[in-house]
Every structure is written in structure tokens, then in C-alpha cells.
Design an enzyme around this catalytic site. Structure first.
Site, PDB file in Angstrom:
ATOM      1  N   LYS A 234     -29.229 -17.744  23.057  1.00 50.27           N
ATOM      2  CA  LYS A 234     -28.565 -18.678  22.133  1.00 50.27           C
ATOM      3  C   LYS A 234     -28.605 -20.074  22.745  1.00 50.27           C
ATOM      4  O   LYS A 234     -28.427 -20.227  23.953  1.00 50.27           O
ATOM      5  CB  LYS A 234     -27.118 -18.241  21.860  1.00 50.27           C
ATOM      6  CG  LYS A 234     -26.376 -19.193  20.901  1.00 50.27           C
ATOM      7  CD  LYS A 234     -25.113 -18.582  20.328  1.00 50.27           C
ATOM      8  CE  LYS A 234     -23.916 -18.614  21.228  1.00 50.27           C
ATOM      9  NZ  LYS A 234     -23.506 -19.942  21.736  1.00 50.27           N
TER      10      LYS A 234
ATOM     11  N   ASP B  32     -21.547 -18.459  27.301  1.00 51.14           N
ATOM     12  CA  ASP B  32     -21.214 -19.337  28.434  1.00 51.14           C
ATOM     13  C   ASP B  32     -19.707 -19.639  28.448  1.00 51.14           C
ATOM     14  O   ASP B  32     -19.212 -20.327  29.345  1.00 51.14           O
ATOM     15  CB  ASP B  32     -22.057 -20.614  28.427  1.00 51.14           C
ATOM     16  CG  ASP B  32     -21.848 -21.459  27.184  1.00 51.14           C
ATOM     17  OD1 ASP B  32     -21.150 -21.013  26.248  1.00 51.14           O
ATOM     18  OD2 ASP B  32     -22.400 -22.585  27.142  1.00 51.14           O
ATOM     19  N   SER B  33     -18.970 -19.059  27.472  1.00 53.16           N
ATOM     20  CA  SER B  33     -17.501 -19.097  27.557  1.00 53.16           C
ATOM     21  C   SER B  33     -17.043 -18.324  28.792  1.00 53.16           C
ATOM     22  O   SER B  33     -15.881 -18.416  29.192  1.00 53.16           O
ATOM     23  CB  SER B  33     -16.870 -18.504  26.287  1.00 53.16           C
ATOM     24  OG  SER B  33     -17.465 -17.264  25.955  1.00 53.16           O
TER      25      SER B  33
ATOM     26  N   ASP C 229     -26.348 -16.627  26.317  1.00 53.51           N
ATOM     27  CA  ASP C 229     -26.314 -18.083  26.171  1.00 53.51           C
ATOM     28  C   ASP C 229     -27.160 -18.771  27.233  1.00 53.51           C
ATOM     29  O   ASP C 229     -27.081 -18.423  28.417  1.00 53.51           O
ATOM     30  CB  ASP C 229     -24.868 -18.583  26.347  1.00 53.51           C
ATOM     31  CG  ASP C 229     -24.221 -18.984  25.045  1.00 53.51           C
ATOM     32  OD1 ASP C 229     -24.945 -19.385  24.107  1.00 53.51           O
ATOM     33  OD2 ASP C 229     -22.977 -18.896  24.955  1.00 53.51           O
TER      34      ASP C 229
ATOM     35  N   GLU D  61     -19.665 -23.166  14.560  1.00 55.56           N
ATOM     36  CA  GLU D  61     -18.347 -23.154  15.192  1.00 55.56           C
ATOM     37  C   GLU D  61     -17.466 -24.280  14.648  1.00 55.56           C
ATOM     38  O   GLU D  61     -17.872 -25.444  14.615  1.00 55.56           O
ATOM     39  CB  GLU D  61     -18.510 -23.292  16.727  1.00 55.56           C
ATOM     40  CG  GLU D  61     -17.182 -23.264  17.462  1.00 55.56           C
ATOM     41  CD  GLU D  61     -17.299 -22.989  18.962  1.00 55.56           C
ATOM     42  OE1 GLU D  61     -18.402 -22.662  19.443  1.00 55.56           O
ATOM     43  OE2 GLU D  61     -16.260 -23.117  19.638  1.00 55.56           O
TER      44      GLU D  61
ATOM     45  N   GLU E 189     -27.419 -24.327  21.971  1.00 60.36           N
ATOM     46  CA  GLU E 189     -26.629 -25.278  21.174  1.00 60.36           C
ATOM     47  C   GLU E 189     -27.486 -26.498  20.839  1.00 60.36           C
ATOM     48  O   GLU E 189     -28.103 -27.076  21.729  1.00 60.36           O
ATOM     49  CB  GLU E 189     -25.391 -25.730  21.965  1.00 60.36           C
ATOM     50  CG  GLU E 189     -24.399 -24.613  22.206  1.00 60.36           C
ATOM     51  CD  GLU E 189     -23.152 -25.071  22.961  1.00 60.36           C
ATOM     52  OE1 GLU E 189     -22.942 -26.285  23.144  1.00 60.36           O
ATOM     53  OE2 GLU E 189     -22.383 -24.180  23.381  1.00 60.36           O
TER      54      GLU E 189
HETATM   55  O1  KIV Z   1     -19.923 -18.854  24.602  1.00 58.25           O
HETATM   56  C1  KIV Z   1     -19.386 -18.352  23.605  1.00 58.25           C
HETATM   57  O2  KIV Z   1     -18.480 -17.516  23.694  1.00 58.25           O
HETATM   58  C2  KIV Z   1     -19.860 -18.777  22.295  1.00 58.25           C
HETATM   59  C3  KIV Z   1     -19.126 -18.238  21.106  1.00 58.25           C
HETATM   60  C4  KIV Z   1     -17.887 -19.002  20.919  1.00 58.25           C
HETATM   61  C5  KIV Z   1     -19.968 -18.255  19.895  1.00 58.25           C
HETATM   62  O3  KIV Z   1     -20.758 -19.532  22.194  1.00 58.25           O
END
Ligand code: KIV
Length: 272
Positions: free
Chosen positions: A121, A52-53, A91, A190, A123
Site C-alpha cells: 500500500k 505503518d500505524s 504498507d 481515510e 499513500e
Molecule cells: O497504517 C494503517 O493502519 C493504515 C490504515 C489506517 C488504513 O494505513
């Protein structure tokens, strides 16, 4: 330099587990589109994260919060079409799973059905553990994410190193065990002290992938735009830049502009 893996079999969660057991480090990078994912996969990476970056590096937002489930699915579908070998993880974006476990499982199923990801993934630890269990119960592999959790930036107020105080470090260790016990296949840590990263990687049997969690974990992940030097003004200590593509792209584009202006492009051979 070629470090391309000789082993062209598809990477699975089982194979990541075996890599940890034999002490082989796991490489992971983000990608958000077909071409980039295809290049990263071809280079021999073990895991590709459609992170989600993307909210930051693709959409230009200052946080990961605004990106939607529909947008993540669009990016993931495009990226995963370019992946043959790497394990593809997507994500779950902010707002797609925090409400309740019904919402969480519906979002996870959409990602798996529509993008052909190998896993998702999420959080969080204890706060989301019911959803984690239900999703895994539905047969969907989950990579956990603890330490600095960018989706909670408004709670933290800053992107500083997490778990420096004992109380937060203890909660992080508890959460890591909860996620492993719930059946997560791997865990991202992280921006935490290296000593804590090593401790958690040693205590857990699942692979622990770090981003700013030191060298004692089982693998490393970076955001592709950062490590290739495409982004500007972001230089945390954990970031190693392997190229300066921004400068190279700028030079190539300026060269093109000059060629167009001077009528050097196209030449005789470049026209019909
Ligand atoms: O969204 C992302 O790029 C991440 C990484 C920093 C692990 O969660």
C-alpha cells in the site's frame, strides 16, 4: 456469533474485485505480529494490512514517519507467517518510495521478496504515479491510499477531515481515477466526507475501502489496537470499539500479581 466465511480459499485481488461487483462488503483490519494476524485470519477477515500505524501502536511514536523499511519487513514477515486465507498487504513506509521510482521499486521488491506479502500500500496520487506504474509493471499489486495520508501529517498540520473544500475534493477524485487507471487493485480512503466516499466508490470499478469515509464505500478498515480497545486517548468519530481489552488485560494482570504476592500461584497442580 460466527460470521466465519464458508469459503476457505485464499483471498486474491481478483476475488476482492468480484466482491465489489456483487455488492459484498470487504472487511479489513491491521495486524503487526504472528499471533494477532493468526487470530484475525482465523476469524475470517478478507484483508490484513501490516500498516505503518505500527509506528504508533507498536513502536510508540506519535506519527507514522519514523518507522523504517527494515522494521516494516520484520513485522510483516512475522505477521504473514500467521496468515492462511486473508489477502496480506504491507504498507510502504515513509521515505521508502517518495524519493524516486528506482528507490520505490527497490523497496516494493524487498517487501514482496522478504515478507511474502500479496501486495503493498502506498499513500498519494499524482505525485507518486510514475512509481505506482513502474511497481505495477513489475507485477506487484498496489492498494492506493488517499484522503488523510498520515505520512504527510507535517504538510497538513492536523488530522482533521480532508477534502471538505471543493478544490481538494476535485484533486482527490482525479487522483483516485489516476490510481485506478495505473492499475491499483484497491483504494483506501481515510477521513473524508461520506458523500465523497460514496461518489468515488461509485465511479471506480476497483474496491474502495474506507476508514472514516462513510458507509457508501465497498469495505471498511480499522486499526486492530483501536477496535479492540487496547489504545487510549484516541476516539475519532469513525472508531467503533468492539471490546475493551485494555481493561480486561489490566484486570487479568492485577489478578496475577495478587496471586503471586499471596503465594496462591502456583498451586500444587501447577508445579512438578
Ligand atoms: O497504517 C494503517 O493502519 C493504515 C490504515 C489506517 C488504513 O494505513
Amino acid at each position: 456469533m460466527s460470521v466465519h466465511s464458508e469459503d476457505n480459499r485464499k483471498v486474491t485481488t481478483r476475488r476482492l474485485f468480484e466482491m465489489k461487483q456483487r455488492g459484498e462488503k470487504i472487511s479489513m483490519l491491521t495486524a503487526y505480529d504472528f499471533t494477532m494476524a493468526n487470530i484475525v485470519d482465523e476469524a475470517g477477515i478478507d484483508v490484513i494490512l501490516v500498516g505503518d500505524s505500527a509506528s504508533n501502536v507498536i513502536c510508540g511514536n506519535t506519527t507514522t514517519l519514523p518507522i523504517t523499511l527494515d522494521q516494516m519487513i520484520f513485522l510483516a514477515k512475522s505477521s504473514i507467517r500467521g496468515i492462511k486465507r486473508a489477502l496480506a498487504v504491507v504498507d510502504m513506509p515513509f521515505g521508502s518510495y517518495q524519493g524516486n521510482s528506482h528507490e520505490a521499486i527497490a523497496s516494493a521488491i524487498r517487501i514482496m521478496k522478504e515478507t511474502h506479502a500479496d501486495g503493498i500500500k502506498m499513500e498519494g496520487g499524482e505525485e507518486i504515479i510514475d512509481s505506482v506504474k513502474r511497481i505495477i509493471g513489475a507485477g506487484i499489486p498496489i492498494m492506493g491510499h488517499l484522503g488523510l495520508m498520515p505520512q504527510s501529517i507535517n504538510k497538513y498540520g492536523s488530522y482533521t477531515v480532508r477534502a471538505q473544500e471543493e478544490e481538494e475534493a476535485e484533486k482527490l477524485i482525479r487522483d483516485a481515477h489516476l490510481l485506478e487507471d495505473a492499475g491499483c487493485f484497491a483504494l483506501v480512503l481515510e477521513k473524508i466526507p461520506a458523500k465523497l466516499g460514496t461518489q468515488i466508490a461509485t465511479e471506480l470499478s476497483i474496491p474502495v475501502i474506507g476508514i472514516g469515509a462513510g458507509g457508501g464505500v465497498d469495505g471498511q478498515v480499522l486499526v486492530i489496537h483501536d477496535m479492540l480497545g487496547l489504545t487510549q486517548g484516541f476516539s475519532p468519530r469513525f472508531l467503533r470499539r468492539y471490546a475493551n481489552l485494555r481493561e480486561q488485560m489490566n484486570q487479568a494482570i492485577q489478578h496475577y500479581i495478587a496471586d503471586v504476592k499471596s503465594s496462591d500461584f502456583p498451586n500444587e497442580k501447577e508445579q512438578y
